[in-house]
Design an enzyme around this catalytic site. Structure first.
Site, mmCIF file in Angstrom:
data_model
loop_
_atom_site.group_PDB
_atom_site.id
_atom_site.type_symbol
_atom_site.label_atom_id
_atom_site.label_comp_id
_atom_site.label_asym_id
_atom_site.label_seq_id
_atom_site.Cartn_x
_atom_site.Cartn_y
_atom_site.Cartn_z
ATOM 1 N N ASP A 71 0.918 -1.138 0.298
ATOM 2 C CA ASP A 71 -0.190 -0.136 0.009
ATOM 3 C C ASP A 71 0.861 1.185 -0.058
ATOM 4 O O ASP A 71 2.313 1.202 0.182
ATOM 5 C CB ASP A 71 -0.999 -0.036 1.221
ATOM 6 C CG ASP A 71 -0.002 -0.012 2.639
ATOM 7 O OD1 ASP A 71 1.004 0.466 2.725
ATOM 8 O OD2 ASP A 71 -1.104 -0.190 3.395
ATOM 9 N N HIS B 68 -4.304 -21.277 11.622
ATOM 10 C CA HIS B 68 -5.684 -21.756 11.693
ATOM 11 C C HIS B 68 -6.555 -20.695 10.925
ATOM 12 O O HIS B 68 -7.292 -21.018 9.817
ATOM 13 C CB HIS B 68 -6.659 -22.182 12.705
ATOM 14 C CG HIS B 68 -7.976 -22.613 12.415
ATOM 15 N ND1 HIS B 68 -8.507 -23.324 12.025
ATOM 16 C CD2 HIS B 68 -9.009 -21.526 12.879
ATOM 17 C CE1 HIS B 68 -9.911 -23.332 11.909
ATOM 18 N NE2 HIS B 68 -10.184 -22.164 12.357
ATOM 19 N N CYS C 183 -6.896 -28.182 8.175
ATOM 20 C CA CYS C 183 -5.656 -27.317 8.383
ATOM 21 C C CYS C 183 -4.608 -28.224 9.428
ATOM 22 O O CYS C 183 -5.365 -28.982 10.145
ATOM 23 C CB CYS C 183 -6.011 -26.020 8.805
ATOM 24 S SG CYS C 183 -6.186 -25.809 10.367
ATOM 25 N N CYS D 215 -12.478 -28.575 9.426
ATOM 26 C CA CYS D 215 -11.403 -27.976 8.722
ATOM 27 C C CYS D 215 -10.257 -29.040 8.523
ATOM 28 O O CYS D 215 -9.618 -29.702 9.599
ATOM 29 C CB CYS D 215 -10.803 -26.711 9.798
ATOM 30 S SG CYS D 215 -9.270 -25.865 9.202
ATOM 31 N N ASP E 92 -7.794 -7.532 1.423
ATOM 32 C CA ASP E 92 -6.916 -7.901 2.420
ATOM 33 C C ASP E 92 -7.496 -7.412 3.808
ATOM 34 O O ASP E 92 -8.518 -6.686 3.716
ATOM 35 C CB ASP E 92 -5.777 -6.978 2.194
ATOM 36 C CG ASP E 92 -6.029 -5.469 2.676
ATOM 37 O OD1 ASP E 92 -5.386 -4.983 3.512
ATOM 38 O OD2 ASP E 92 -6.398 -4.749 1.895
ATOM 39 N N CYS F 70 -5.780 -28.002 13.102
ATOM 40 C CA CYS F 70 -7.227 -28.625 13.461
ATOM 41 C C CYS F 70 -7.080 -30.305 13.484
ATOM 42 O O CYS F 70 -7.765 -31.013 14.030
ATOM 43 C CB CYS F 70 -8.328 -28.308 12.502
ATOM 44 S SG CYS F 70 -8.970 -26.624 12.925
#
Length: 350
Positions: A60, A334, A305, A303, A265, A308
């Site tokens: 940015d 996560h 991931c 989930c 974002d 998890c």
């Protein structure tokens, strides 16, 4: 885009970001300008090489941070004088210097310098701010066109950086070396739908590689945010990327993508993780609560991931209650995974 403010997504090393499937992350010009400094990053081969990240980066312009963090600012037609939030030292950003900084960092997508209109603001103030942003957009583009060949990832800079370090050769620099950065314009106009339309149309007239909707998530009601986004999108070309800055929750990401937003974002997944707030398919969970102390189940049974799949809610709660650094790492992993999975579901549905 996960937010990597100071050339790092807090608590998560770059190899894990790659494993999560992060394709592009965001760096912040204001913070990197103050520390370690633009010239330092440039001398080290640019932001990709500095942070060992071979995928895409967006920076940015620093405008939002100047207005939100520095406290004492003085805005003139020329630019903004502000004080560092680190040591109180005085600095100056103009459209030209913000472009020079982002060219020096060498991100793939860079943003025009804009003024983020505060909320609430009356029509006179909002129009004046919008007009300033448009004049700054023209100056940003003019400087960029004159200096876009000065990126630090050209072939000679690449060779020079590799001569001094074998490690550098193992970290691939951005594969698009030799091309130029993409400059995006930013639409402002506060909460005034007519001004948003005018800002969008005039920004498109200037001509950019993509268009961002700025000045939202500054305290206005969520319903108003949605109205402004919807009204602005109508006036942005569908064949150029449309970037909604600074939002949002997983639900909002799905909604805005459905409306035609391509890029978003937000610090929410990473910041919330550090405070024990976790996003799951069953809603938000505050892992700090005592009710999870004996819960042997996964954080989110739906989930896949690594957090998890391996750890229980009880263990995550213990880490957080013990103020262990690992709590921030696992929580962030996560939440980022959940956000990226949300975006993958959006792509699949499209």
């Amino acid at each position: 885009m996960p937010v990597g403010t100071a050339a790092t997504v807090k608590g998560v090393p770059q190899d894990l970001l790659e494993e999560l499937g992060v394709e592009i992350l965001l760096g912040n010009t204001y913070h990197l300008y103050l520390r370690p400094g633009i010239e330092q990053v440039r001398a080290l081969g640019g932001l990709h090489r500095f942070m060992a990240w071979p995928r895409a980066i967006l920076t940015d312009s620093g405008g939002f941070q100047v207005f939100s963090l520095s406290g004492l600012t003085k805005v003139t037609e020329e630019g903004v004088t502000f004080r560092s939030h680190l040591d109180g030292s005085s600095h100056f950003f103009s459209p030209e210097s913000a472009m020079a900084a982002q060219i020096g960092l060498g991100a793939d997508i860079i943003m025009a310098f804009d003024e983020c209109t505060e909320y609430p603001a009356d029509e006179t103030r909002t129009r004046a701010s919008m007009e300033m942003t448009l004049r700054w957009a023209e100056r940003s583009k003019a400087y960029f066109e004159d200096h876009k060949g000065e990126v630090p990832w050209g072939s000679h800079q690449e060779e020079r950086a590799e001569q001094g370090s074998a490690r550098r050769a193992r970290t691939p620099v951005a594969p698009w070396s030799g091309e130029t950065q993409a400059l995006f314009g930013i639409v402002q106009g506060g909460m005034d739908l007519a001004l948003r339309k005018e800002s969008a149309e005039r920004t498109v007239e200037i001509g950019f590689s993509g268009y961002a909707i700025g000045g939202l998530s500054v305290g206005e009601p969520r319903a108003r945010t949605r109205d402004v986004v919807e009204a602005t999108l109508e006036h942005l070309p569908a064949d150029k990327p449309r970037y909604l800055m600074g939002v949002g929750t997983p639900e909002e990401i799905v909604e805005y993508a459905n409306m035609g937003v391509d890029m978003m974002d937000c610090v929410l997944p990473t910041r919330a993780a550090r405070h024990g707030l976790l996003f799951t398919s069953e809603g938000k969970i505050s892992i700090k609560q005592a009710r999870y102390a004996g819960d042997d189940g996964p954080l989110d049974p739906n989930c896949a991931c690594r957090v998890c799949q391996r750890y229980s809610r009880a263990y995550l709660r213990h880490l957080y209650a013990s103020n262990e650094v690992l709590a921030q790492v696992l929580n962030t992993l996560h939440n980022l995974s959940f956000y990226l999975d949300t975006m993958r579901r959006v792509r699949h549905s499209i």
